[in-house]
Design an enzyme around this catalytic site. Structure first.
Site, PDB file in Angstrom:
ATOM      1  N   GLY A   1      -7.706   0.685  -9.574  1.00 29.57           N
ATOM      2  CA  GLY A   1      -7.123   1.053  -8.131  1.00 29.57           C
ATOM      3  C   GLY A   1      -6.883   2.415  -8.236  1.00 29.57           C
TER       4      GLY A   1
ATOM      5  CB  THR B   1      -1.180   2.112 -12.948  1.00 35.00           C
ATOM      6  OG1 THR B   1      -1.059   1.050 -12.133  1.00 35.00           O
ATOM      7  CG2 THR B   1      -0.224   2.313 -14.074  1.00 35.00           C
TER       8      THR B   1
ATOM      9  CG  ASP C   1       0.284  -1.910 -10.391  1.00 32.77           C
ATOM     10  OD1 ASP C   1       0.551  -1.957  -9.014  1.00 32.77           O
ATOM     11  OD2 ASP C   1      -0.990  -2.490 -10.760  1.00 32.77           O
TER      12      ASP C   1
ATOM     13  CG  MET D   1       0.008  -2.575  -2.723  1.00 32.77           C
ATOM     14  SD  MET D   1      -1.054  -1.088  -3.216  1.00 32.77           S
ATOM     15  CE  MET D   1      -2.737  -2.057  -2.509  1.00 32.77           C
ATOM     16  N   GLY D   2       2.566  -4.360  -5.794  1.00 30.88           N
ATOM     17  CA  GLY D   2       3.130  -4.426  -7.103  1.00 30.88           C
ATOM     18  C   GLY D   2       3.247  -6.143  -7.419  1.00 30.88           C
ATOM     19  NE  ARG D   3      -1.208 -10.382  -6.002  1.00 24.62           N
ATOM     20  CZ  ARG D   3      -1.173 -11.251  -5.153  1.00 24.62           C
ATOM     21  NH1 ARG D   3      -1.365 -12.546  -5.490  1.00 24.62           N
ATOM     22  NH2 ARG D   3      -1.286 -11.154  -3.888  1.00 24.62           N
TER      23      ARG D   3
ATOM     24  CD  GLU E   1       0.427  -6.766  -3.937  1.00 26.33           C
ATOM     25  OE1 GLU E   1      -0.336  -6.998  -3.161  1.00 26.33           O
ATOM     26  OE2 GLU E   1       0.246  -6.096  -4.776  1.00 26.33           O
TER      27      GLU E   1
ATOM     28  CG  LEU F   1      -2.220   2.158   5.587  1.00 30.91           C
ATOM     29  CD1 LEU F   1      -1.196   2.336   6.988  1.00 30.91           C
ATOM     30  CD2 LEU F   1      -3.559   2.860   5.793  1.00 30.91           C
ATOM     31  CD  GLN F   2       1.784   0.013  -0.793  1.00 32.52           C
ATOM     32  OE1 GLN F   2       2.767  -0.329  -1.525  1.00 32.52           O
ATOM     33  NE2 GLN F   2       1.011  -1.218  -0.413  1.00 32.52           N
TER      34      GLN F   2
END
Lengths: 419, 419
Positions: free
Chosen positions: A13, A142, A144, A190-192, A247, A298-299
Site C-alpha cells: 500500500g 507503511t 500501518d 484503516m489499520g485492520r 476497519e 483519502l487518508q
C-alpha cells in the site's frame, strides 16, 4: 571499481510520502556517481524486476524529481505481490538475481512494510549463496506503523495528522447541529490488525472540552452493550458523540463487524464498512441520528496535509539507505531511533533485517485507556511528535500540483518470465 | 437615534466558512457602534431566538473573534428547524418579534440556505405588518450551492476544493496499485438533489492523462448497463477507474441507489451509502476489486483546505449584510455577481428575497457532458475560480487550532416559549 547500478522498488500500500523516499534515494545516488550508476526503478514494484520492466530514473527532469517530493501515491507503481519462501519461489528469487546481473545492479533498495523486509532479506541471502555481489537495503514504509525496530514508519505520521484533523473538524460540525439533527458521527479508519491509526484519532481531543471522542480499537473485542451505554452517556452529557473506529473491529466471536449484519439482495455479505454497521446499530437501539464517513484511500493519499516530520523522516531514510549501502551494509534497514519525546529528537540507526522480517509491532497495551475507548498520556506522548509541522504541496489552478511520470523503460536483455 | 441591537443566527447544515461570515457581521457591526449596539447570536440558530437563548457576542475576546475566521462548523450552533408559512406558524413568528422587541433588536441577519431565506422574508413581512421596525437581511450559505441570484454560495467553494483535491490524491493511489490490487475507487459526495459537488470532483482531472474519472450526477438516472460498460472500458484503457458519485444518485424508477440492495440482518434498508452499493455491483458483475470512501461531514468541515476565494466571499457577504442593513435595506440578500471568469472578478449586489426564497438553482444541463459522466468546459470555467487560493488555519501541536466559544447568554426577559 566501476560504478554499479541501483534498483529501487515500492511495495504494498502506498502512502503520502513514499515518493519523498524515492526522490531521496535517487538524489543521494546521484551524489555518488563514482559508486552508483543509474537508479532503475521497478515498474509496479518487484513485479517490474521479475518482468525486467525497469524505469530509467536518470531520464527524470530535475523538475519532476522535485515534484515527486510532494506527490502522493507510488510514482513508479507498487504491487501487492508477496514472494514466498526460497523453497517455494526459488525460480522467482533466481530471476531477480538474473535481472540484477543483466543490468549490473549492485544495490537493491526495497521500500515497503513487513513482507518486503522479508523479501529483501531473502534476496540478500540468495545473492550471497549465488556469489552475486549485492547490497540489499530495506527502507521502511507503511501507514500501518507496525514495523519493529523503528520509532515509526513513514506514511503513518501523515495519516495520523489527516485523521486527527478530519475528526476534529467533523466534531465541530456535529457539535453545531446536535441540538436538532445528527447526534453521532462515526469515522472509519484503516489499520485492520493494529490500532495505530485509530489511536491517532485520539489526538483530536486534547481536553474534554474539545469534544467527546470514543475510539474503537481492533485490539479490543466489541462489546455491544458497553458501547451503547458509553454512547448514550456521551450524548446525555455533551449532546453528541464522535466515534473513530478501526476497519478491523471484531465482535466477541472474532468476526469482523464489517462482515456482519449487512447483506445485499442476494444474501452476500457487504463489502467492508464497519461505520455503517455501527450507525445502523445506534439508530436501531438508541434512536440516535448518525452520520458516518469512511476515509479509505483519502487518508493515506492526503499529501495536502502531510506531516512535515513524516516528510523529513521519509527523506532521511531514503538518504540513509543509500549511505548504508555505500558503507558496505547489506541485509539491513535504516530505522528511526527516538532519543526524546519533547523536544522530539531522533536519529537513524541500521537494524538487521533478520530481526524485522515478518515481525509486527502491536499497539502497546498501555497506550489504550483502562475503559478501552481512549488513548493514554503515554500514547499521546508517542504520537504527538509524529504529526508536527505542515509540508504543503504547491498549488496550480486551485489544486495541489502533483507530478505524473512517463515511465521510460531500459531495453530488456533477458527472455520473458512468467510471474 | 439610539443604536439598536442586531440578531445573527446560523441555519441548516454548517460549512467550513460560515464562521467567517459570523465574524464579519460582528466586526462590521462593531465598526458602527452609533447605529448598532450589541450583536446577539441565536444559540442553535433560530431556536435560540424562539427560546430567548441569545449569546452576547460583545463578550468574545478579540482572539476568539479572530479564531472564528478559521474555525469550521457553526460556532453559535445551528439547527434544522423550518418555520412554516405565516398561517401555520404565526405564533412562532410573533414570538420572534416579541423577543426582538424585548431585546431592542433592529437588525436581523439570517445566515443560511433556501429555507432560511424564506423565513427571513416572512419575518420581515410580519414585522412590517406589526409595525415593528426591523431590517431583515439574509446571508447566503450552503455547500449545496443551490441558491439563485448569487454566483455561488459560501461553503461550496471549500467543499469543491476538498473533494477535487481528495479525489486527485486517491486517483494517484489507485493508479499505483491497480496492477495487482484495487482497480476501482469510488468517492461518495454530498448534494442529494443537485450535482454541484459531484461536478467539482471533475476539476481533479484537468487532462485525460490525469486519470479516468467518471461522475455520477443526481441529475441523471443511473443506467446500470451503460455504467458497467463505461467502467470496463476505463479499466481496459487505463488499468483503473475512479468514480465520484452523488449521495442522491437514483435508479430508473427514481429510488435512491443508497436505499436499494443492502439490508441488515432484519431486512431493514441500510442507512445511506451509495458508494458501497456501486462497489458491490462492480465486484459482482465485473469482478473488479473496489475501494470506496464516503466523505460525509469531512467534506463540509474541511477548513484545513478551505478555498481562499470562498473565505473572502464569506467575509465580504457578512460585511455587506451589515452595510445593506445600515443603508436601510430590508428583505434582501447580498448576492455575489460574477463580472468575469478569468480573471475572476465579482462584486456584491443586493437581491430581493422574494425572488430567492424557496427557489433552487439547478446544475445547468450544459454543465454535464453529452455522455453524462463528466463536466463540460463551461462547467470548468464556472467552478475553477471558486477553488482558488489556500487559506490555512494556524496549527498548534500539529493540528489546526480551532476555537471553541463559551456561550454567555443575555438575561431572559420573557416567559418561556414552547418551540
Amino acid at each position: 571499481m566501476l560504478p554499479r547500478n541501483a534498483f529501487y522498488a515500492q511495495s504494498g500500500g502506498v502512502t503520502a510520502v513514499i515518493n519523498v523516499t524515492a526522490a531521496a534515494v535517487i538524489e543521494t545516488a546521484h551524489q555518488h556517481r563514482q559508486q552508483i550508476g543509474k537508479v532503475l526503478a521497478g515498474q509496479n514494484g518487484i513485479i517490474g524486476a521479475l518482468n525486467e520492466a525497469l524505469i530509467d530514473t536518470s531520464l527524470l527532469s530535475a523538475e519532476k524529481l522535485a515534484g515527486l517530493r510532494h506527490t502522493p501515491g507510488g510514482a513508479f507503481g507498487s504491487c501487492r505481490y508477496k514472494l514466498k519462501d526460497l523453497q517455494q519461489h526459488r525460480a522467482h528469487y533466481q530471476r531477480l538475481i538474473e535481472v540484477f546481473r543483466a543490468h549490473d545492479i549492485g544495490y537493491f533498495f526495497y521500500n515497503g512494510g513487513g513482507d518486503s523486509a522479508d523479501t529483501c532479506l531473502k534476496v540478500s541471502q540468495l545473492a550471497s549463496q549465488m556469489d552475486y555481489p549485492l547490497r540489499a537495503i530495506h527502507i521502511p514504509k507503511t501507514v500501518d506503523n507496525d514495523l519493529p525496530l523503528t520509532d515509526n514508519c513513514p506514511g503513518f505520521g501523515s495519516v495520523a495528522k489527516y485523521v486527527a484533523t478530519s475528526i476534529r473538524e467533523a466534531s465541530l460540525d456535529v457539535a453545531s447541529m446536535a441540538k436538532t439533527s445528527t447526534k453521532v458521527f462515526i469515522l472509519e479508519v484503516m489499520g485492520r490488525h493494529a490500532g495505530w491509526i485509530t489511536a491517532a484519532c485520539g489526538l483530536a481531543s486534547e481536553t474534554p472540552e474539545q469534544g467527546p471522542l470514543l475510539l474503537l480499537f481492533p485490539e479490543r473485542r466489541f462489546d455491544q452493550a458497553d458501547f451503547l451505554q458509553k454512547v448514550q452517556a456521551c450524548v446525555a452529557q455533551y449532546g453528541y458523540c464522535v466515534i473513530a473506529v478501526s476497519e478491523g473491529l471484531r465482535d466477541n466471536e472474532g468476526r469482523f463487524l464489517s462482515e456482519t449484519g449487512l447483506t445485499d439482495a442476494f444474501g452476500h455479505a457487504q463489502l467492508g464498512g464497519v461505520a455503517p454497521v455501527l450507525a445502523q446499530l445506534l439508530q436501531a437501539q438508541l434512536g440516535l441520528k448518525c452520520h458516518w464517513a469512511v476515509a479509505d484511500y483519502l487518508q493515506r493519499a492526503a499529501r495536502h496535509i502531510a506531516s512535515a516530520t513524516d516528510v523529513a523522516q521519509a527523506d532521511a531514510l531514503g538518504k540513509a539507505a543509500v549511505e548504508l549501502a555505500l558503507a558496505g551494509h547489506n541485509g539491513v534497514m535504516p530505522g528511526i531511533f527516538r532519543l526524546s519525546d519533547a523536544p522530539y529528537r531522533w536519529e537513524i540507526r541500521p537494524q538487521e533485517l533478520e530481526q524485522i522480517a515478518n515481525m509486527e509491532k502491536p499497539l502497546p497495551a498501555d497506550f489504550i485507556s483502562a475503559d478501552g475507548y481512549s488513548i493514554t498520556p503515554a500514547c499521546r506522548a508517542y504520537l504527538t511528535p509524529l504529526i508536527q509541522g505542515e509540508d504543503y504541496p504547491p498549488y496550480k489552478n486551485g489544486l495541489p500540483h502533483y507530478v505524473q511520470l512517463n515511465h521510460t523503460l531500459v531495453a530488456k536483455k533477458l527472455p520473458p518470465f512468467e510471474v
